[in-house]
Design a protein around this motif. Structure first.
Motif, PDB file in Angstrom:
ATOM      1  N   ASP A  57      42.070  57.364  28.818  1.00 22.84           N
ATOM      2  CA  ASP A  57      43.137  56.572  29.445  1.00 22.84           C
ATOM      3  C   ASP A  57      43.005  56.562  30.962  1.00 22.84           C
ATOM      4  OD1 ASP A  57      44.501  55.967  26.993  1.00 22.84           O
ATOM      5  OD2 ASP A  57      45.261  58.022  26.988  1.00 22.84           O
ATOM      6  N   LEU A  58      42.346  57.575  31.521  1.00 24.40           N
ATOM      7  CA  LEU A  58      42.221  57.685  32.978  1.00 24.40           C
ATOM      8  C   LEU A  58      40.991  56.961  33.529  1.00 24.40           C
ATOM      9  CD1 LEU A  58      43.053  61.502  33.349  1.00 24.40           C
ATOM     10  CD2 LEU A  58      44.652  59.570  33.428  1.00 24.40           C
ATOM     11  N   LEU A  59      39.963  56.846  32.721  1.00 26.85           N
ATOM     12  CA  LEU A  59      38.688  56.311  33.209  1.00 26.85           C
ATOM     13  C   LEU A  59      38.732  54.873  33.705  1.00 26.85           C
ATOM     14  CD1 LEU A  59      36.095  57.886  30.753  1.00 26.85           C
ATOM     15  CD2 LEU A  59      36.415  58.369  33.190  1.00 26.85           C
ATOM     16  N   PRO A  60      39.563  53.970  33.148  1.00 26.89           N
ATOM     17  CA  PRO A  60      39.573  52.598  33.675  1.00 26.89           C
ATOM     18  C   PRO A  60      39.856  52.511  35.176  1.00 26.89           C
ATOM     19  CG  PRO A  60      40.645  52.627  31.550  1.00 26.89           C
ATOM     20  CD  PRO A  60      40.374  54.063  31.913  1.00 26.89           C
ATOM     21  N   LYS A  61      40.628  53.455  35.708  1.00 24.91           N
ATOM     22  CA  LYS A  61      40.920  53.402  37.143  1.00 24.91           C
ATOM     23  C   LYS A  61      39.637  53.549  37.963  1.00 24.91           C
ATOM     24  CE  LYS A  61      44.803  54.941  38.575  1.00 24.91           C
ATOM     25  NZ  LYS A  61      45.388  53.667  39.097  1.00 24.91           N
ATOM     26  N   GLU A  62      38.734  54.420  37.510  1.00 24.69           N
ATOM     27  CA  GLU A  62      37.456  54.582  38.195  1.00 24.69           C
ATOM     28  C   GLU A  62      36.521  53.407  37.897  1.00 24.69           C
ATOM     29  OE1 GLU A  62      34.429  56.208  40.517  1.00 24.69           O
ATOM     30  OE2 GLU A  62      36.592  56.589  40.427  1.00 24.69           O
ATOM     31  N   GLU A  63      36.533  52.949  36.636  1.00 20.48           N
ATOM     32  CA  GLU A  63      35.631  51.866  36.231  1.00 20.48           C
ATOM     33  C   GLU A  63      35.881  50.589  37.031  1.00 20.48           C
ATOM     34  OE1 GLU A  63      34.539  49.261  32.209  1.00 20.48           O
ATOM     35  OE2 GLU A  63      35.963  50.926  32.106  1.00 20.48           O
ATOM     36  N   PHE A  64      37.133  50.268  37.269  1.00 21.91           N
ATOM     37  CA  PHE A  64      37.464  49.003  37.936  1.00 21.91           C
ATOM     38  C   PHE A  64      37.868  49.189  39.396  1.00 21.91           C
ATOM     39  CE2 PHE A  64      38.582  48.260  33.374  1.00 21.91           C
ATOM     40  CZ  PHE A  64      37.566  47.357  33.113  1.00 21.91           C
ATOM     41  N   ARG A  65      37.518  50.351  39.950  1.00 20.22           N
ATOM     42  CA  ARG A  65      37.925  50.658  41.317  1.00 20.22           C
ATOM     43  C   ARG A  65      37.211  49.785  42.343  1.00 20.22           C
ATOM     44  NH1 ARG A  65      35.761  54.255  44.917  1.00 20.22           N
ATOM     45  NH2 ARG A  65      34.364  55.084  43.324  1.00 20.22           N
ATOM     46  N   ASP A  66      35.968  49.400  42.082  1.00 13.67           N
ATOM     47  CA  ASP A  66      35.148  48.731  43.098  1.00 13.67           C
ATOM     48  C   ASP A  66      35.306  47.221  43.180  1.00 13.67           C
ATOM     49  OD1 ASP A  66      34.160  51.155  43.830  1.00 13.67           O
ATOM     50  OD2 ASP A  66      32.401  51.032  42.521  1.00 13.67           O
ATOM     51  N   GLY A  67      35.994  46.633  42.217  1.00 12.28           N
ATOM     52  CA  GLY A  67      36.107  45.180  42.286  1.00 12.28           C
ATOM     53  C   GLY A  67      36.917  44.614  41.146  1.00 12.28           C
ATOM     54  N   ASP A  68      37.169  43.317  41.232  1.00  9.90           N
ATOM     55  CA  ASP A  68      37.942  42.647  40.189  1.00  9.90           C
ATOM     56  C   ASP A  68      37.064  42.395  38.963  1.00  9.90           C
ATOM     57  OD1 ASP A  68      40.172  42.558  41.827  1.00  9.90           O
ATOM     58  OD2 ASP A  68      39.563  40.639  42.729  1.00  9.90           O
ATOM     59  N   PRO A  69      37.606  42.558  37.777  1.00  6.39           N
ATOM     60  CA  PRO A  69      36.826  42.315  36.557  1.00  6.39           C
ATOM     61  C   PRO A  69      36.557  40.822  36.372  1.00  6.39           C
ATOM     62  CG  PRO A  69      39.128  42.728  36.032  1.00  6.39           C
ATOM     63  CD  PRO A  69      38.980  42.999  37.496  1.00  6.39           C
ATOM     64  N   ASP A  70      35.480  40.538  35.654  1.00  4.82           N
ATOM     65  CA  ASP A  70      35.162  39.138  35.374  1.00  4.82           C
ATOM     66  C   ASP A  70      36.085  38.593  34.284  1.00  4.82           C
ATOM     67  OD1 ASP A  70      34.202  40.122  32.937  1.00  4.82           O
ATOM     68  OD2 ASP A  70      32.157  40.304  33.712  1.00  4.82           O
ATOM     69  N   ARG A  71      35.953  37.300  34.027  1.00  2.00           N
ATOM     70  CA  ARG A  71      36.842  36.638  33.076  1.00  2.00           C
ATOM     71  C   ARG A  71      36.693  37.208  31.666  1.00  2.00           C
ATOM     72  NH1 ARG A  71      41.672  34.407  32.469  1.00  2.00           N
ATOM     73  NH2 ARG A  71      41.715  32.759  30.892  1.00  2.00           N
ATOM     74  N   TYR A  72      35.465  37.525  31.287  1.00  2.00           N
ATOM     75  CA  TYR A  72      35.198  38.083  29.962  1.00  2.00           C
ATOM     76  C   TYR A  72      35.949  39.396  29.785  1.00  2.00           C
ATOM     77  CZ  TYR A  72      32.631  40.097  26.023  1.00  2.00           C
ATOM     78  OH  TYR A  72      32.299  40.668  24.834  1.00  2.00           O
ATOM     79  N   THR A  73      35.879  40.276  30.766  1.00  2.00           N
ATOM     80  CA  THR A  73      36.555  41.564  30.696  1.00  2.00           C
ATOM     81  C   THR A  73      38.070  41.388  30.668  1.00  2.00           C
ATOM     82  OG1 THR A  73      34.739  42.623  31.894  1.00  2.00           O
ATOM     83  CG2 THR A  73      36.836  43.817  31.818  1.00  2.00           C
ATOM     84  N   GLN A  74      38.566  40.432  31.432  1.00  2.00           N
ATOM     85  CA  GLN A  74      40.002  40.173  31.449  1.00  2.00           C
ATOM     86  C   GLN A  74      40.513  39.776  30.071  1.00  2.00           C
ATOM     87  OE1 GLN A  74      41.102  37.412  34.546  1.00  2.00           O
ATOM     88  NE2 GLN A  74      39.750  38.390  36.041  1.00  2.00           N
TER      89      GLN A  74
END
Length: 240
Positions: A57-74
């Motif tokens: 549950d905590l890892l997404p904060k690090e995974e998406f820390r560097d930029g906005d996700p693409d449309r597929y990920t959204q």
């Protein structure tokens, strides 16, 4: 009681590190590091489990820390994106909590863990209040049971009940949790159920059931009678 199957409350850890709804992201990470745990239940009121926060549950904060996700990920991972912006346990937790009753069997707990791919489960009473936590390693404790203890239970609770009068004494030997049964019994149709019952004994790793039926009576020579005397061939004999 000796011979009684263990339940979850027998093997669970009773001292549990838990979180309140308001616990902050940083405090959660600190607590996990300090107690060397990878998941913690979230409590409400006196002791009721309402969710669980894990490292996943905590890892997404690090995974998406560097930029906005693409449309597929959204489109594919909206829940992870929400957690990437979460700052409290209430926002991070997976809810409703996946729990197991204190009276559940170890097999039931193992099936829940396997089905949901989790490493530990909060243990609750009938009101949903936290009683402890059970992990995969807790469920494996039954395999630490002594071979002699296993052999005694198999002999008493399986062999003696199914075969009170065997044709030959039944031997029960256990080595590293593997049970081997040898001897002769009157009814070999009981072998499959014997194997299942022995396998169900706690601590048994495998079963080698080598029970055999009665000795076969040797076939008589067709040219001999039952008393061993020669019998005349068919159609041949004395007479007027």
């Amino acid at each position: 009681m000796h011979g009684t199957p263990h339940i979850v409350s027998d093997v669970m850890t009773r001292t549990v590190v838990a979180l309140s709804r308001q616990a902050t992201f940083k405090d959660i990470v600190k607590t996990m590091q300090h107690w060397k745990v990878s998941a913690m239940p979230v409590l409400e009121g006196d002791n009721r489990v309402i969710g669980v926060v894990s490292e996943a549950d905590l890892l997404p904060k690090e995974e998406f820390r560097d930029g906005d996700p693409d449309r597929y990920t959204q489109l594919r991972r909206p829940a992870d994106l929400v957690k990437a912006g979460a700052v409290t346990a209430e926002e991070l937790m997976t809810a409703p909590a996946l729990t197991v009753p204190a009276y559940a069997s170890l097999g039931q707990a193992a099936r829940i863990m396997a089905l949901h791919k989790v490493k530990r489960l909060p243990v609750v009473d009938d009101d949903g209040d936290l009683q402890g936590i059970v992990s995969r390693s807790d469920l494996l404790k039954v395999f630490l049971r002594d071979d002699e203890d296993i052999a005694e239970e198999v002999g008493r609770d399986v062999v003696a009940l199914l075969f009170p009068a065997p044709l030959e004494p039944i031997s029960v030997k256990v080595h590293n949790g593997v049970v081997k049964l040898t001897g002769r019994i009157a009814d070999t149709t009981l072998v499959p159920i014997t194997t299942r019952l022995v396998r169900a004994v706690e601590g048994v790793v495998d079963v080698d059931c080598a029970l055999m039926g009665p000795h076969r009576r040797p076939d008589l020579d067709p040219d001999l009678t039952d008393n061993g005397t020669n019998a005349p061939p068919s159609g041949v004999g004395g007479g007027a």
